[in-house]
Design a protein around this motif. Structure first.
Motif, mmCIF file in Angstrom:
data_model
loop_
_atom_site.group_PDB
_atom_site.id
_atom_site.type_symbol
_atom_site.label_atom_id
_atom_site.label_comp_id
_atom_site.label_asym_id
_atom_site.label_seq_id
_atom_site.Cartn_x
_atom_site.Cartn_y
_atom_site.Cartn_z
ATOM 1 N N ALA A 339 44.154 42.463 60.476
ATOM 2 C CA ALA A 339 43.375 43.581 59.956
ATOM 3 C C ALA A 339 42.772 43.286 58.592
ATOM 4 O O ALA A 339 41.850 43.983 58.145
ATOM 5 C CB ALA A 339 44.243 44.838 59.876
ATOM 6 N N ILE A 340 43.266 42.225 57.941
ATOM 7 C CA ILE A 340 42.701 41.849 56.645
ATOM 8 C C ILE A 340 41.223 41.490 56.765
ATOM 9 O O ILE A 340 40.482 41.532 55.781
ATOM 10 C CB ILE A 340 43.518 40.678 56.041
ATOM 11 C CG1 ILE A 340 43.182 40.499 54.564
ATOM 12 C CG2 ILE A 340 43.265 39.388 56.818
ATOM 13 C CD1 ILE A 340 44.065 39.481 53.879
ATOM 14 N N GLY A 367 48.255 44.896 61.268
ATOM 15 C CA GLY A 367 47.848 45.673 60.107
ATOM 16 C C GLY A 367 47.188 46.970 60.515
ATOM 17 O O GLY A 367 47.267 47.411 61.667
ATOM 18 N N SER A 368 46.502 47.594 59.582
ATOM 19 C CA SER A 368 45.930 48.919 59.785
ATOM 20 C C SER A 368 44.779 48.891 60.783
ATOM 21 O O SER A 368 43.959 47.962 60.789
ATOM 22 C CB SER A 368 45.427 49.473 58.453
ATOM 23 O OG SER A 368 44.703 50.659 58.647
ATOM 24 N N THR A 369 44.713 49.906 61.598
ATOM 25 C CA THR A 369 43.603 50.039 62.551
ATOM 26 C C THR A 369 42.504 50.961 62.022
ATOM 27 O O THR A 369 41.593 51.325 62.772
ATOM 28 C CB THR A 369 44.117 50.577 63.893
ATOM 29 O OG1 THR A 369 44.768 51.834 63.680
ATOM 30 C CG2 THR A 369 45.093 49.597 64.526
ATOM 31 N N GLU A 370 42.583 51.328 60.752
ATOM 32 C CA GLU A 370 41.519 52.119 60.134
ATOM 33 C C GLU A 370 40.370 51.194 59.746
ATOM 34 O O GLU A 370 40.560 50.208 59.030
ATOM 35 C CB GLU A 370 42.045 52.838 58.889
ATOM 36 C CG GLU A 370 43.080 53.908 59.186
ATOM 37 C CD GLU A 370 42.489 55.067 59.971
ATOM 38 O OE1 GLU A 370 41.308 55.415 59.702
ATOM 39 O OE2 GLU A 370 43.197 55.606 60.836
ATOM 40 N N ILE A 371 39.174 51.503 60.247
ATOM 41 C CA ILE A 371 38.004 50.661 59.980
ATOM 42 C C ILE A 371 37.170 51.292 58.873
ATOM 43 O O ILE A 371 36.770 52.467 58.980
ATOM 44 C CB ILE A 371 37.143 50.497 61.245
ATOM 45 C CG1 ILE A 371 37.976 49.954 62.393
ATOM 46 C CG2 ILE A 371 35.973 49.554 60.963
ATOM 47 C CD1 ILE A 371 37.216 49.848 63.693
ATOM 48 N N GLN A 373 33.962 52.287 56.456
ATOM 49 C CA GLN A 373 32.574 52.612 56.749
ATOM 50 C C GLN A 373 31.720 51.347 56.702
ATOM 51 O O GLN A 373 31.953 50.445 55.916
ATOM 52 C CB GLN A 373 32.060 53.636 55.729
ATOM 53 C CG GLN A 373 30.667 54.167 56.017
ATOM 54 C CD GLN A 373 30.241 55.197 54.977
ATOM 55 O OE1 GLN A 373 30.907 55.376 53.961
ATOM 56 N NE2 GLN A 373 29.136 55.861 55.227
ATOM 57 N N ASN A 374 30.743 51.269 57.573
ATOM 58 C CA ASN A 374 29.801 50.149 57.667
ATOM 59 C C ASN A 374 30.402 48.889 58.258
ATOM 60 O O ASN A 374 29.779 47.824 58.190
ATOM 61 C CB ASN A 374 29.166 49.822 56.302
ATOM 62 C CG ASN A 374 28.252 50.914 55.804
ATOM 63 O OD1 ASN A 374 28.026 51.892 56.493
ATOM 64 N ND2 ASN A 374 27.739 50.745 54.595
ATOM 65 N N VAL A 375 31.605 48.982 58.828
ATOM 66 C CA VAL A 375 32.202 47.848 59.521
ATOM 67 C C VAL A 375 32.268 48.159 61.009
ATOM 68 O O VAL A 375 32.664 49.261 61.406
ATOM 69 C CB VAL A 375 33.613 47.535 58.996
ATOM 70 C CG1 VAL A 375 34.263 46.418 59.814
ATOM 71 C CG2 VAL A 375 33.559 47.137 57.519
ATOM 72 N N THR A 376 31.844 47.197 61.823
ATOM 73 C CA THR A 376 31.926 47.315 63.278
ATOM 74 C C THR A 376 32.786 46.180 63.803
ATOM 75 O O THR A 376 32.567 45.016 63.443
ATOM 76 C CB THR A 376 30.526 47.229 63.918
ATOM 77 O OG1 THR A 376 29.702 48.277 63.401
ATOM 78 C CG2 THR A 376 30.618 47.377 65.429
ATOM 79 N N VAL A 377 33.787 46.534 64.617
ATOM 80 C CA VAL A 377 34.666 45.531 65.219
ATOM 81 C C VAL A 377 34.576 45.665 66.734
ATOM 82 O O VAL A 377 34.812 46.750 67.284
ATOM 83 C CB VAL A 377 36.126 45.698 64.758
ATOM 84 C CG1 VAL A 377 36.991 44.575 65.337
ATOM 85 C CG2 VAL A 377 36.225 45.711 63.238
ATOM 86 N N TRP A 378 34.257 44.583 67.416
ATOM 87 C CA TRP A 378 34.172 44.585 68.874
ATOM 88 C C TRP A 378 35.307 43.735 69.442
ATOM 89 O O TRP A 378 35.422 42.547 69.135
ATOM 90 C CB TRP A 378 32.831 44.023 69.336
ATOM 91 C CG TRP A 378 31.667 44.906 68.986
ATOM 92 C CD1 TRP A 378 31.697 46.212 68.617
ATOM 93 C CD2 TRP A 378 30.286 44.529 68.991
ATOM 94 N NE1 TRP A 378 30.435 46.686 68.382
ATOM 95 C CE2 TRP A 378 29.542 45.673 68.614
ATOM 96 C CE3 TRP A 378 29.618 43.356 69.287
ATOM 97 C CZ2 TRP A 378 28.148 45.663 68.516
ATOM 98 C CZ3 TRP A 378 28.231 43.341 69.195
ATOM 99 C CH2 TRP A 378 27.500 44.474 68.810
ATOM 100 N N LEU A 379 36.131 44.358 70.280
ATOM 101 C CA LEU A 379 37.259 43.670 70.900
ATOM 102 C C LEU A 379 37.232 43.750 72.422
ATOM 103 O O LEU A 379 38.211 43.389 73.084
ATOM 104 C CB LEU A 379 38.576 44.253 70.382
ATOM 105 C CG LEU A 379 39.048 43.766 69.007
ATOM 106 C CD1 LEU A 379 40.212 44.599 68.510
ATOM 107 C CD2 LEU A 379 39.418 42.292 69.056
ATOM 108 N N GLN A 380 36.169 44.233 72.995
ATOM 109 C CA GLN A 380 36.090 44.381 74.445
ATOM 110 C C GLN A 380 36.395 43.058 75.136
ATOM 111 O O GLN A 380 36.033 41.985 74.654
ATOM 112 C CB GLN A 380 34.696 44.869 74.853
ATOM 113 C CG GLN A 380 34.310 46.223 74.301
ATOM 114 C CD GLN A 380 33.698 46.137 72.902
ATOM 115 O OE1 GLN A 380 33.740 45.090 72.256
ATOM 116 N NE2 GLN A 380 33.144 47.230 72.440
#
Length: 566
Positions: A339-340, A367-371, A373-380
């Motif tokens: 998550a870092i 780590g934290s699953t809080e994203i 603002q302005n960050v996009t994480v794709w794990l599909q």
């Protein structure tokens, strides 16, 4: 970058093989060298000119009557004649072929036929023009091999033959071009091995060989190029080749792009390159774990997607202050997602971070699953998405965000200020003026997202053109394949609030100065933005005719079929 030389005729005489110079002591009226007049007529004869842009090439003297696209030295040499300094014939819808007689313009500095439809081969005789500094043939239909004789152009600063149909190998003689800074040879059909001899070029800054048919191996000797900033070899076929570990020693490198090259082996450690901004090794067959050290703090883009990489995600991908995009999708990475990667970042309102981690074998988030603002994480496409509580990471893919923009410069604060076309409001004030329209392209920018750098670009371009910030409007921009960033620019006359006599137009000398800055590459390169292409200049109706008529004729080499009367 080409700069007009303060030296004039002593240096030119050293390389000009003008037969008329033998006629010392003979008094002439100052006209163009008759031998060069004959050459110009032969050049025209080999071309097809459907728009009749060269119709004045049979009227008067080339230099004194200002033949379209013919630029001469402003005074005679010792032989008493004027000589052709530049041929600027870009964007004129010319067809036909390039005449071998071009090689007889032995005093020429610039040869520009860009963005036409000229076919046939590049004449080997061009290699006879020892004074040549700019060889600009981009965007035609030229075919056949590159002549070995071009390696004789020892004063050449820039060679641009991109977007043609050139085939055959790269001549080893190009290793003699020790003053050349810019090799733009992308989007052709050049084949064979890259000559390792090119590593001897002491001043090479940009090497574009992407989208060709090159094969063999990547020369490890390229690490010896002392001034190389950009190396792009995308979409060639170096099957089974490893990326040389020595590439980690390229101390000045800003951009390394080896996308879709059939490369194998490990990802090299590039952490010793202090200012690396852009790394694209996607679409290869790279394998093993990602054992990179901490990359440059200036890195904006890391793309290792579509390989066969294994192991875990390195925590060295975190804490990179300029990072905009990290793509390691479509590999076989496993373990946890640190998550870092998104927690150790601070973004302002214009900045974005995109983390593309989809289609791997990742099983958890550490780590934290809080994203932020302005960050996009794709794990599909990872096992982790079997957990139904991770919608922020595993929802439907939106697809690649299109970093493009269109705008108008009409201000809501002055709705009553109606500007009749082609007048427009200046970007920041309610004042009607007629802009110059420029189609401009960043050929190899060092970023993935333009938003954070837009104001920096505006400052860079206006200062390079000696304009105020308020004189530039970026009307629109859009990414093209490459990736390259195409822009529509509007340049306005200067406005001074306390001046009641502000002009609604540029005067002729200012138009000529600005166009000259673009067409002679006087705008200096800036590391972040890389080299540029000038694609089109449009003059609106008030600049046509009258006092501007001679200016238009002189600059037809730029406008050609793209000249628009509105």
């Amino acid at each position: 970058m080409y700069q007009p030389r303060a030296w004039t005729y002593v240096a030119v005489l050293a390389v000009c093989l003008c037969w008329s110079s033998l006629q010392a002591g003979v008094q002439h009226q100052v006209i163009t060298d008759p031998a060069e007049v004959a050459v110009l007529k032969a050049i025209k004869k080999s071309l097809i000119d459907p728009n009749k842009n060269l119709s004045n090439w049979n009227q008067g003297d080339p230099c004194t009557a200002n033949w379209t696209g013919v630029w001469c030295f402003d005074r005679s040499l010792d032989d008493g004649y004027l000589h052709v300094q530049e041929l600027r014939l870009a964007n004129m819808n010319l067809l036909g072929t390039l005449s071998p007689d071009l090689g007889r313009l032995s005093c020429m500095i610039t040869l520009d036929f860009m963005w036409n439809n000229i076919s046939g081969s590049i004449p080997k005789e061009i290699g006879n023009i020892a004074s040549l500094e700019l060889l600009l043939l981009s965007g035609n239909q030229l075919s056949g091999p590159l002549p070995e004789e071009l390696g004789n152009l020892r004063n050449l600063d820039r060679i641009q033959i991109d977007e043609n149909q050139i085939s055959g190998p790269l001549p080893k003689s190009f290793a003699n071009l020790d003053k050349t800074k810019h090799f733009h040879m992308n989007n052709n059909s050049i084949s064979g091995q890259i000559p390792p001899e090119l590593s001897r070029l002491p001043n090479l800054v940009h090497l574009f060989l992407d989208n060709n048919n090159l094969s063999g191996y990547l020369p490890p000797e390229f690490s010896e190029l002392p001034n190389l900033l950009i190396l792009e070899l995308d979409n060639n076929n170096f099957y089974g080749t490893k990326i040389p570990a020595s590439y980690g020693n390229m101390s000045k490198l800003l951009k390394l792009s080896l996308r879709n090259c059939n490369l194998q082996g490990p990802v090299p450690d590039l952490s010793r390159i202090p200012k690396l901004q852009y790394l694209d090794l996607s679409g290869n067959q790279l394998n093993g774990s990602i054992s990179l050290g901490k990359l440059s703090d200036e890195i904006t883009t890391i793309n290792l997607s579509n390989n066969t990489l294994t192991g875990s995600i390195p925590i060295n991908f975190s804490g990179l202050p300029q990072l905009q995009r990290l793509s390691i999708a479509n590999n076989s990475l496993s373990g946890s997602v640190p998550a870092i990667l998104w927690n150790d970042t601070t973004l302002n309102a214009t900045e974005r971070l995109i983390l593309e981690l989809q289609n791997n074998k990742l099983t958890e988030i550490s780590g934290s699953t809080e994203i932020p603002q302005n960050v996009t994480v794709w794990l599909q496409g990872n096992p982790i998405c079997l957990n139904g509580n991770l919608d922020n990471f595993c929802g439907s893919e939106i697809g690649d965000e299109n970093d493009s923009e269109s705008s108008t410069n009409s201000s809501a604060s002055c709705p009553s200020q109606a500007c009749p076309p082609p007048f427009e409001n200046l970007p920041v004030v309610c004042f009607c003026a007629v802009p110059l329209l420029i189609k401009y392209r960043l050929k190899s920018p060092g970023f993935s997202d333009f938003h954070p750098y837009k104001s920096t670009f505006e400052e860079y371009l206006t200062s390079s053109l000696d304009l105020n910030l308020g004189q530039l409007d970026i009307a629109s921009y859009v990414w093209e394949n490459g990736p390259r960033l195409s822009m529509s620019l509007k340049l306005f006359p200067a406005y001074v609030a306390a001046n009641a006599n502000n002009s609604h137009f540029f005067d002729m000398s200012e138009v000529q100065r600005i166009l000259g800055e673009f067409t002679s590459w006087k705008i200096p390169d800036k590391d972040l933005f890389g080299p540029y292409d000038l694609l089109q200049i449009t003059l609106l109706d008030p600049y046509i005719g009258g006092a501007f008529q001679n200016l238009i004729l002189r600059f037809m080499f730029v406008f050609g079929s793209d000249l628009m009367l509105i």
